[in-house]
Design a protein around this motif. Structure first.
Motif, PDB file in Angstrom:
ATOM      1  N   ILE A  41       0.849  -1.205   0.000  1.00 34.70           N
ATOM      2  CA  ILE A  41       0.000   0.000   0.000  1.00 34.70           C
ATOM      3  C   ILE A  41       0.885   1.255   0.000  1.00 34.70           C
ATOM      4  O   ILE A  41       0.622   2.213  -0.733  1.00 34.70           O
ATOM      5  N   ALA A  42       1.961   1.216   0.794  1.00 34.22           N
ATOM      6  CA  ALA A  42       2.873   2.378   0.825  1.00 34.22           C
ATOM      7  C   ALA A  42       3.457   2.616  -0.565  1.00 34.22           C
ATOM      8  O   ALA A  42       3.573   3.766  -1.020  1.00 34.22           O
ATOM      9  N   ALA A  43       3.796   1.535  -1.259  1.00 32.83           N
ATOM     10  CA  ALA A  43       4.376   1.692  -2.604  1.00 32.83           C
ATOM     11  C   ALA A  43       3.347   2.269  -3.586  1.00 32.83           C
ATOM     12  O   ALA A  43       3.681   3.093  -4.437  1.00 32.83           O
ATOM     13  N   TRP A  44       2.089   1.847  -3.450  1.00 35.15           N
ATOM     14  CA  TRP A  44       1.045   2.424  -4.329  1.00 35.15           C
ATOM     15  C   TRP A  44       0.850   3.910  -4.032  1.00 35.15           C
ATOM     16  O   TRP A  44       0.476   4.693  -4.899  1.00 35.15           O
ATOM     17  N   ASN A  45       1.104   4.290  -2.770  1.00 38.21           N
ATOM     18  CA  ASN A  45       0.925   5.692  -2.382  1.00 38.21           C
ATOM     19  C   ASN A  45       2.185   6.530  -2.603  1.00 38.21           C
ATOM     20  O   ASN A  45       2.169   7.737  -2.373  1.00 38.21           O
ATOM     21  N   SER A  46       3.252   5.872  -3.073  1.00 37.95           N
ATOM     22  CA  SER A  46       4.532   6.580  -3.211  1.00 37.95           C
ATOM     23  C   SER A  46       4.480   7.610  -4.338  1.00 37.95           C
ATOM     24  O   SER A  46       3.773   7.430  -5.334  1.00 37.95           O
ATOM     25  N   ASN A  47       5.262   8.673  -4.156  1.00 36.85           N
ATOM     26  CA  ASN A  47       5.324   9.674  -5.231  1.00 36.85           C
ATOM     27  C   ASN A  47       6.387   9.339  -6.260  1.00 36.85           C
ATOM     28  O   ASN A  47       6.529  10.015  -7.263  1.00 36.85           O
ATOM     29  N   ASN A  48       7.115   8.264  -6.004  1.00 36.57           N
ATOM     30  CA  ASN A  48       8.041   7.772  -7.022  1.00 36.57           C
ATOM     31  C   ASN A  48       7.275   6.789  -7.906  1.00 36.57           C
ATOM     32  O   ASN A  48       7.139   5.613  -7.579  1.00 36.57           O
ATOM     33  N   PHE A  49       6.780   7.306  -9.034  1.00 42.62           N
ATOM     34  CA  PHE A  49       5.888   6.491  -9.862  1.00 42.62           C
ATOM     35  C   PHE A  49       6.615   5.376 -10.608  1.00 42.62           C
ATOM     36  O   PHE A  49       5.989   4.536 -11.236  1.00 42.62           O
ATOM     37  N   ASN A  50       7.954   5.381 -10.533  1.00 47.63           N
ATOM     38  CA  ASN A  50       8.698   4.263 -11.120  1.00 47.63           C
ATOM     39  C   ASN A  50       8.741   3.070 -10.176  1.00 47.63           C
ATOM     40  O   ASN A  50       9.184   1.995 -10.547  1.00 47.63           O
ATOM     41  N   GLU A  51       8.317   3.302  -8.938  1.00 48.96           N
ATOM     42  CA  GLU A  51       8.436   2.244  -7.923  1.00 48.96           C
ATOM     43  C   GLU A  51       7.081   1.672  -7.531  1.00 48.96           C
ATOM     44  O   GLU A  51       6.944   1.060  -6.474  1.00 48.96           O
ATOM     45  N   LEU A  52       6.059   1.859  -8.365  1.00 46.39           N
ATOM     46  CA  LEU A  52       4.747   1.276  -8.039  1.00 46.39           C
ATOM     47  C   LEU A  52       4.909  -0.247  -7.961  1.00 46.39           C
ATOM     48  O   LEU A  52       5.766  -0.808  -8.646  1.00 46.39           O
ATOM     49  N   PRO A  53       4.114  -0.925  -7.164  1.00 46.85           N
ATOM     50  CA  PRO A  53       4.325  -2.369  -6.984  1.00 46.85           C
ATOM     51  C   PRO A  53       4.129  -3.175  -8.265  1.00 46.85           C
ATOM     52  O   PRO A  53       4.639  -4.274  -8.388  1.00 46.85           O
ATOM     53  N   VAL A  54       3.363  -2.626  -9.196  1.00 46.70           N
ATOM     54  CA  VAL A  54       3.110  -3.346 -10.445  1.00 46.70           C
ATOM     55  C   VAL A  54       3.610  -2.486 -11.589  1.00 46.70           C
ATOM     56  O   VAL A  54       3.217  -1.319 -11.703  1.00 46.70           O
ATOM     57  N   PHE A  55       4.483  -3.054 -12.432  1.00 46.19           N
ATOM     58  CA  PHE A  55       4.877  -2.311 -13.628  1.00 46.19           C
ATOM     59  C   PHE A  55       3.967  -2.742 -14.774  1.00 46.19           C
ATOM     60  O   PHE A  55       3.891  -3.916 -15.119  1.00 46.19           O
ATOM     61  N   GLU A  56       3.265  -1.805 -15.358  1.00 44.38           N
ATOM     62  CA  GLU A  56       2.455  -2.044 -16.557  1.00 44.38           C
ATOM     63  C   GLU A  56       2.533  -0.793 -17.415  1.00 44.38           C
ATOM     64  O   GLU A  56       2.334   0.316 -16.900  1.00 44.38           O
ATOM     65  N   PRO A  57       2.809  -0.944 -18.714  1.00 44.76           N
ATOM     66  CA  PRO A  57       2.826   0.235 -19.573  1.00 44.76           C
ATOM     67  C   PRO A  57       1.538   1.051 -19.428  1.00 44.76           C
ATOM     68  O   PRO A  57       0.435   0.498 -19.511  1.00 44.76           O
ATOM     69  N   GLY A  58       1.680   2.352 -19.165  1.00 44.19           N
ATOM     70  CA  GLY A  58       0.513   3.259 -19.075  1.00 44.19           C
ATOM     71  C   GLY A  58      -0.106   3.348 -17.693  1.00 44.19           C
ATOM     72  O   GLY A  58      -0.921   4.240 -17.424  1.00 44.19           O
ATOM     73  N   LEU A  59       0.266   2.461 -16.794  1.00 41.80           N
ATOM     74  CA  LEU A  59      -0.407   2.436 -15.482  1.00 41.80           C
ATOM     75  C   LEU A  59      -0.033   3.648 -14.620  1.00 41.80           C
ATOM     76  O   LEU A  59      -0.901   4.261 -13.986  1.00 41.80           O
ATOM     77  N   ALA A  60       1.251   4.002 -14.619  1.00 44.42           N
ATOM     78  CA  ALA A  60       1.693   5.108 -13.751  1.00 44.42           C
ATOM     79  C   ALA A  60       0.925   6.387 -14.084  1.00 44.42           C
ATOM     80  O   ALA A  60       0.523   7.134 -13.179  1.00 44.42           O
ATOM     81  N   ASP A  61       0.675   6.628 -15.367  1.00 43.25           N
ATOM     82  CA  ASP A  61      -0.050   7.848 -15.760  1.00 43.25           C
ATOM     83  C   ASP A  61      -1.477   7.831 -15.207  1.00 43.25           C
ATOM     84  O   ASP A  61      -2.006   8.865 -14.784  1.00 43.25           O
ATOM     85  N   ILE A  62      -2.089   6.664 -15.229  1.00 46.12           N
ATOM     86  CA  ILE A  62      -3.472   6.582 -14.719  1.00 46.12           C
ATOM     87  C   ILE A  62      -3.487   6.779 -13.196  1.00 46.12           C
ATOM     88  O   ILE A  62      -4.369   7.453 -12.655  1.00 46.12           O
ATOM     89  N   ILE A  63      -2.482   6.229 -12.536  1.00 40.93           N
ATOM     90  CA  ILE A  63      -2.409   6.414 -11.077  1.00 40.93           C
ATOM     91  C   ILE A  63      -2.205   7.897 -10.764  1.00 40.93           C
ATOM     92  O   ILE A  63      -2.851   8.460  -9.867  1.00 40.93           O
ATOM     93  N   LYS A  64      -1.329   8.547 -11.535  1.00 38.21           N
ATOM     94  CA  LYS A  64      -1.101   9.994 -11.331  1.00 38.21           C
ATOM     95  C   LYS A  64      -2.404  10.766 -11.476  1.00 38.21           C
ATOM     96  O   LYS A  64      -2.695  11.680 -10.711  1.00 38.21           O
ATOM     97  N   GLU A  65      -3.186  10.378 -12.470  1.00 35.27           N
ATOM     98  CA  GLU A  65      -4.441  11.106 -12.770  1.00 35.27           C
ATOM     99  C   GLU A  65      -5.511  10.877 -11.698  1.00 35.27           C
ATOM    100  O   GLU A  65      -6.245  11.800 -11.346  1.00 35.27           O
ATOM    101  N   THR A  66      -5.582   9.663 -11.172  1.00 32.93           N
ATOM    102  CA  THR A  66      -6.746   9.314 -10.340  1.00 32.93           C
ATOM    103  C   THR A  66      -6.473   9.308  -8.837  1.00 32.93           C
ATOM    104  O   THR A  66      -7.406   9.481  -8.045  1.00 32.93           O
TER     105      THR A  66
END
Ligand SMILES: NC(=O)c1ccc[n+]([C@@H]2O[C@H](COP(=O)([O-])OP(=O)(O)OC[C@H]3O[C@@H](n4cnc5c(N)ncnc54)[C@H](O)[C@@H]3O)[C@@H](O)[C@H]2O)c1
Ligand SMILES: O=c1ccn([C@@H]2O[C@H](COP(=O)(O)OP(=O)(O)O[C@H]3O[C@H](CO)[C@@H](O)[C@H](O)[C@H]3O)[C@@H](O)[C@H]2O)c(=O)[nH]1
Length: 466
Positions: A41-66
């Motif tokens: 959960i901490a990683a999903w909440n991190s502001n380092n979007f390269n370190e999200l727990p799941v790497f998927e093309p396009g996902l970081a942008d959606i997390i940033k938006e939502t």
């Protein structure tokens, strides 16, 4: 009924991307994804979007938006359940490692814990959605727990299996081939629940792609889809072995059969074997279900898909040993790729793990390069096998951040994942710095045989005969 508040239990490869896309497409619905794993959960909440727990093309942008707009990640599970009108269960359902059904049946303990927690917390009626992949008829067990341990509130259970593939999760979620919703349409409350979920997906999925069925068909369709997909891979891999003996080429065979519209061209790439968290687990589960109904021929039929896959991995490592003059002891072999497929950092059931284990048993020295998989993950994958001590694994296998370094002084390179970047490497430079004769074993069929042979490599490609 209009859903305004969703809780998703399980912030993994499915819960994270699935809810992120719903949040993107439905800004008026508040979604909270909860998990017992605080670090995740901490990683999903991190502001380092390269370190999200799941790497998927396009996902970081959606997390940033939502994120913090209408998507939240939390460890406060009770609060999220209490506030939600609809609860998705997206927890892991691994193969059982103990007791009855060990090694085959799905372990439903995490599902049961969720059902009991929902029952304990819920003070208003809720719709509970099975997002995890489950054995057919699990919904009746969930319903029984909810009805017998709850506070007298009403629960409707829907099955809404997820068909996304890793590496293309965002695209699959934005443009699904279909969305499947199983529910009890024989009662009004069931109809209302089905419609509530249909309405959510209708925000971006065309109506004709939203399929509603009874709960059991929905649960079984998920297992069936994975069994059919994996069966195609095992079928083409079986043919790849015949190709190698006969001089036929599996790419040419795949193309020729795939042009038959009844067969279709997708999912016909021969490989070192399928991996991923789903195919093996779900087929074993299907085999177990068949056996539990005494359908032994059915069980044996599907089990063969797994046996073929094991064979494919073993024969790949056997071929390396045989080709390197029947010994790899002390020889350096470079693995390009560790993930179970390209564009993901997931390594669950990756063919690379089994191939590495086989070669380490032959005392090879392995150097690994993968663009997305962490060092920690690779060692954990090997240590989890318990074949040898952690120290021995660290001693025999090294991990490089630079692919060219990983290939230096190697006797052989094995391509285990089909990362696009591998195709564009400077293969002349790699060849120059290797032991001679320099071997390449392409387990994914991504490199150009002619080009590599012209450089000087002894080249072996899965499914390509001499
Ligand atoms: N990975 C895929 O591509 C994929 C695709 C379709 C379906 N599925 C299915 O979806 C389900 C989830 O798969 P995944 O890959 O996301 O798994 P995962 O292991 O990545 O995530 C599951 C998460 O659930 C959490 N969890 C477990 N029990 C919990 C509890 N009681 N309360 C709160 N959190 C809990 C875990 O901590 C973990 O973070 C499985 O049934 C799987 O078969 C997976
Ligand atoms: O022609 C092919 C296609 C795939 N693979 C391998 O098969 C495995 C699985 O690939 P893929 O299906 O693309 O990825 P997953 O993320 O495992 O997705 C599968 O499993 C998910 C979990 O259930 C389902 O949701 C998806 O629909 C289903 O495709 C990987 O190792 C691939 O390299 C091949 O070897 N040859």
């Amino acid at each position: 009924m209009k859903i305004t508040n969703i809780c998703c239990i399980g912030a993994g490869y499915v819960g994270g991307p699935t809810m992120a896309v719903i949040a993107k497409q439905c800004p008026d619905i508040k979604i909270t994804i909860v998990d017992i794993n605080e670090a995740r959960i901490a990683a999903w909440n991190s502001n380092n979007f390269n370190e999200l727990p799941v790497f998927e093309p396009g996902l970081a942008d959606i997390i940033k938006e939502t994120r913090e707009r209408n998507l939240y990640f939390s460890t406060d599970i009770d609060k999220a359940i209490d506030n939600a009108d609809m609860i998705f269960i997206s927890v892991n359902t691994p193969t059982k490692t103990y007791g009855k059904g060990k090694g085959m049946a799905a372990d439903l303990k995490y599902i049961e814990i969720c059902a009991r927690q929902i029952a304990k917390v819920a003070k208003q009626n809720k719709i509970v959605v099975e997002k995890s992949t489950l054995p057919v008829r699990t919904a009746s067990a969930i319903k029984s727990i909810l009805d017998n341990t709850g506070n007298g509130v009403q629960f409707q259970i829907l099955s809404n299996p997820e068909f996304l593939a890793e590496g293309t999760a965002v695209q699959d979620l934005l443009n699904p081939d279909r969305v499947l919703i199983g529910g009890d349409a024989s009662v009004k409350e069931g109809m209302v629940a089905i419609q509530a979920l249909v309405d959510i997906y209708s925000n971006w999925v065309p109506k004709e792609k939203i399929l509603t069925t009874n709960v059991w068909s929905s649960e079984l369709s998920k297992l069936t889809a994975n069994a059919f997909l994996a069966q195609r891979v095992s079928s083409i891999n079986a043919m790849s072995e015949i190709c190698e003996k006969t001089g036929a080429d599996i790419n040419e065979v795949s193309k020729a059969i795939g042009m038959d519209s009844r067969i279709g061209s997708k999912f016909l790439n021969a490989s070192v074997g399928f991996g991923g968290s789903c195919f093996q687990k779900d087929i074993l589960n299907l085999v177990y279900i068949a056996k539990s109904y005494d359908l032994n021929e059915v069980a044996n039929y599907w089990e063969q898909v797994i046996l073929m896959n094991e064979h494919q991995k073993n024969r790949f490592s056997d071929n390396i040993v045989n080709t390197l003059y029947n010994t790899v002891s002390g020889k350096k072999i470079t693995f390009l790729g560790w993930a179970f497929k390209k564009d993901t950092n997931d390594t669950r059931e990756s063919a690379a793990i089994k191939v590495a284990d086989n070669l380490l048993n032959e005392q090879a020295k392995i150097a690994v390069y993968d663009p997305k998989v962490s060092e920690k993950r690779i060692y954990a994958d090997l240590d989890d096998l318990s074949t040898r001590s952690s120290d021995e694994n660290k001693n025999l296998l090294t991990i490089n951040k630079d692919p060219y370094k990983a290939c230096e002084n190697s006797h052989a390179i094995a391509i285990l994942t089909e990362w696009d970047a591998f195709k564009n490497y400077d293969w002349k430079r790699i060849y120059k710095n290797m032991q001679k004769p320099a071997f390449v074993f392409d387990g994914r069929g991504i490199l150009d045989k002619k080009e590599l042979e012209e450089i000087g490599f002894t080249f072996y490609k899965i499914g390509s005969g001499k």
